[in-house]
Design a protein around this motif. Structure first.
Motif, PDB file in Angstrom:
ATOM      1  N   LYS A 333      33.184 -95.248  -0.859  1.00 13.87           N
ATOM      2  CA  LYS A 333      32.869 -95.872   0.221  1.00 13.87           C
ATOM      3  C   LYS A 333      32.347 -97.084   0.271  1.00 13.87           C
ATOM      4  CE  LYS A 333      35.120 -92.922   2.365  1.00 13.87           C
ATOM      5  NZ  LYS A 333      36.041 -92.342   2.586  1.00 13.87           N
ATOM      6  N   THR A 346      27.134-100.966   6.388  1.00 13.18           N
ATOM      7  CA  THR A 346      28.426-100.544   7.162  1.00 13.18           C
ATOM      8  C   THR A 346      28.747 -99.633   6.672  1.00 13.18           C
ATOM      9  OG1 THR A 346      30.607-101.049   6.986  1.00 13.18           O
ATOM     10  CG2 THR A 346      29.960-101.460   4.673  1.00 13.18           C
ATOM     11  N   LYS A 348      30.612 -95.625   8.081  1.00 12.41           N
ATOM     12  CA  LYS A 348      32.002 -95.003   8.092  1.00 12.41           C
ATOM     13  C   LYS A 348      31.773 -93.627   9.089  1.00 12.41           C
ATOM     14  CE  LYS A 348      36.255 -93.020   8.159  1.00 12.41           C
ATOM     15  NZ  LYS A 348      36.029 -92.829   8.892  1.00 12.41           N
ATOM     16  N   SER A 350      32.226 -91.204  11.496  1.00 14.58           N
ATOM     17  CA  SER A 350      33.712 -89.891  12.038  1.00 14.58           C
ATOM     18  C   SER A 350      32.929 -88.277  12.304  1.00 14.58           C
ATOM     19  CB  SER A 350      33.518 -88.930  10.218  1.00 14.58           C
ATOM     20  OG  SER A 350      34.258 -87.925  10.324  1.00 14.58           O
ATOM     21  N   LYS A 355      30.752 -85.996   7.227  1.00 15.16           N
ATOM     22  CA  LYS A 355      31.822 -87.398   7.311  1.00 15.16           C
ATOM     23  C   LYS A 355      31.428 -88.690   6.506  1.00 15.16           C
ATOM     24  CE  LYS A 355      36.377 -85.537   5.228  1.00 15.16           C
ATOM     25  NZ  LYS A 355      37.714 -85.652   5.476  1.00 15.16           N
ATOM     26  N   VAL A 356      30.075 -88.762   7.236  1.00 12.39           N
ATOM     27  CA  VAL A 356      29.518 -89.833   7.791  1.00 12.39           C
ATOM     28  C   VAL A 356      28.768 -90.561   6.753  1.00 12.39           C
ATOM     29  CG1 VAL A 356      28.190 -90.667   9.402  1.00 12.39           C
ATOM     30  CG2 VAL A 356      29.101 -89.279  10.356  1.00 12.39           C
ATOM     31  N   SER A 357      29.016 -91.535   6.456  1.00  7.42           N
ATOM     32  CA  SER A 357      28.836 -92.427   5.462  1.00  7.42           C
ATOM     33  C   SER A 357      27.549 -92.935   5.424  1.00  7.42           C
ATOM     34  CB  SER A 357      29.435 -93.719   4.868  1.00  7.42           C
ATOM     35  OG  SER A 357      29.240 -94.153   5.408  1.00  7.42           O
TER      36      SER A 357
END
Ligand SMILES: Nc1ncnc2c1ncn2[C@@H]1O[C@H](COP(=O)(O)OP(=O)(O)OP(=O)(O)O)[C@@H](O)[C@H]1O
Ligand SMILES: O=P(O)(O)OC[C@H]1O[C@H](OP(=O)(O)OP(=O)(O)O)[C@H](O)[C@@H]1O
Ligand SMILES: O=C(O)c1cccnc1
Length: 490
Positions: A333, A346, A348, A350, A355-357
């Motif tokens: 990621k 940055t 990602k 979700s 799943k949130v990076s």
């Protein structure tokens, strides 16, 4: 028929979308924008309390050989609509990224970076697929091997999986990963040659079938080998196999090393006890009983509970295919990207919180108590933080922040090491034996609560306050941005 190329490279061992994205970056002139990507997995493999990192050696080979050969470019010219300028750029491509990684044999946990790639956007993007391909498989097998080692105790464990592995590469690299995770030897001769792993083996049923009876087969084998382990279950283990093995051992005396017998079918608890009695009565108390047949940590544990008299375990299919969990699920990621000359973190998002990076370039610190060297957990910080400068470390669960502790008298070791610095290999790989020893030593320092096979405690992987705040701020920024778009669209 498949095509053979004199200058084949593994550079095209990538998903087409990586090249398509790089083409966009190139055509838009942003291929050299600085980016940072990190590799991590979200769930512990096999519901285990730890994972054993493996794959770095193959990643080093892959990156060192990263170039588009003439036939790679010819193929892309024919198979894609890439522009001549982009193909020319690829033909001159040289990897310039900085790669930081956990070293092989080190223990790793979910939701912490194992590998970090920093450099030109195109370079970072190109290696995603291959890096994940390598690490996902090898880490899985090393972890499975460590699970098997943990139930086998000090017994010998031999890797027998090549015939059932997912093809050649998996057999070879899987064997190496199994050795790192705790196996003693392999039946794969090429793995012995390439990696120096001890090779070992017995014989198959076909030898006995060739002669049509146990005695003649064992005798023939004994006349042509010094070290002998006879496979005794082709016809009848108790009535024919073991008596024939004993007869041959008696006849050959010092001319052979009668190491033992292998059982490959039937009720191995019952059979091994009977076989032990037979060998002991014949005076072969040191002869060992080898067992194989679809073994894994569960069958080995069960056989040990049944007090089976097995000394050496041969494990194939269920190890090399990671039978009960065939994929690790590590992801790659983006965590930071250059904007207007500055690095910007940055994220990602979700709907699935897992799943949130976690944005930003990080370091992972292994926190141990000074007095006993035992693990306290991992502390993931922003790259420029250094917990060694603190006397007390506040560690809290990243989702359930009320679970927290303050650690004092601790050591903090950064576990991401620089492997490539702007494309140049700066890391000297240790010997495989040292990697294996590292794994064993790291497991010694782990509390048993994290090592048990069933329902282990979850090892703490905590975020530093700054890293956590950074993540929450970015989530809020994105929510505000989406809300604004929503508002503007109304
Ligand atoms: N006492 C035991 N307790 C638990 N599991 C056992 C015991 N003995 C054997 N096993 C396991 O049970 C399974 C038996 O598999 P299977 O029925 O295919 O073997 P088999 O019929 O004995 O031999 P073959 O491979 O010739 O078919 C194997 O996974 C083996 O490891
Ligand atoms: O069972 P694994 O853990 O995969 O170990 C390797 C197996 O390979 C051999 O069997 P073979 O290929 O002759 O087949 P069979 O024993 O299943 O008949 C050996 O006798 C083991 O049983
Ligand atoms: O040497 C052995 O006994 C062996 C090797 C591979 C697979 N099964 C058994």
């Amino acid at each position: 028929m498949s095509k053979q190329y004199p200058d084949d490279s593994t550079t095209l061992h990538t998903d087409a979308y990586e090249l398509s994205m790089i083409q966009t970056y190139f055509e838009k002139g942003i291929q050299n924008k600085k980016a940072i990507f990190e590799v991590y997995f979200r769930d512990m493999p096999f519901k285990n309390g730890f994972a054993v990192f493996a794959g770095l050696e193959h990643i080093i080979h892959y990156i060192e050989n990263l170039h588009f050969s003439k036939t790679d470019i010819d193929y892309l010219t024919a198979a894609t609509d890439y522009s001549p300028e982009f193909l020319d750029y690829l033909s001159h491509f040289q990897f310039k990224g900085t790669v930081r990684s956990v070293v092989e044999g080190e223990l790793v946990y979910s939701n912490e970076p194992m590998i970090q790639v920093e450099g030109p956007l195109a370079d970072c993007q190109l290696i995603e697929t291959a890096v994940l391909n390598i690490v996902n498989y090898q880490t899985l097998i090393a972890t499975k091997a460590a699970r098997i080692r943990s139930v086998a105790g000090n017994d010998g464990i031999m890797e027998f999986g090549t015939r059932r592995a997912q093809e050649f590469d998996a057999a070879i690299w899987g064997t190496r990963a199994a050795y790192i995770g705790g196996f003693d030897a392999t039946s794969n001769v090429r793995a012995g040659k390439i990696f120096g792993i001890p090779i070992s083996g017995t014989h198959a049923h076909s030898l006995v079938q060739t002669y049509g009876n146990d005695y003649e087969a064992f005798r023939a084998y004994a006349e042509t080998h010094k070290d002998c382990v006879f496979l005794v279950d082709t016809y009848d283990t108790i009535k024919s196999g073991v008596p024939s093995a004993i007869r041959v051992a008696n006849e050959m005396g010092d001319k052979i090393n009668f190491l033992g017998v292998r059982i490959d079918s039937g009720d191995m608890a019952y059979l091994s006890k009977r076989v032990r009695e037979q060998l002991d009565e014949a005076g072969y108390k040191d002869a060992k009983i080898y067992a194989s047949n679809d073994l894994d940590e569960k069958t080995i544990m069960s056989l040990k509970m049944q007090r089976a008299k097995i000394d050496v375990w041969g494990v194939g299919t269920k190890l090399i295919t990671a039978f009960d969990q065939p994929a690790l699920g590590a992801v790659y990621k983006m965590v930071s990207i250059e904007k207007n000359g500055q690095m910007e973190d940055t994220i990602k998002l979700s709907n699935n919180a897992e799943k949130v990076s976690t944005p930003g370039r990080k370091q992972v610190w292994r926190i141990t108590k000074k007095d006993n060297g035992k693990s306290e957990g991992d502390y993931v910080s922003l790259w420029n933080e250094d917990p060694r400068k603190q006397d007390e470390l506040y560690m809290f669960h990243p989702s359930y922040t009320y679970i927290n502790k303050t650690v004092t008298d601790f050591d903090a070791q950064p576990i991401l090491k620089t492997i490539f610095d702007q494309g140049r290999l700066v890391y000297q790989q240790p010997d495989l034996a040292d990697i294996k020893a590292r794994c064993s030593q790291k497991l010694d320092n782990l509390w048993p609560e994290y090592k048990r096979d069933l329902n282990p405690q979850k090892y703490p992987v905590d975020l530093s306050q700054k890293l956590w705040d950074n993540k929450m701020n970015l989530i809020q920024d994105i929510h505000a941005y989406v809300k604004k778009i929503d508002f503007d669209n109304k």
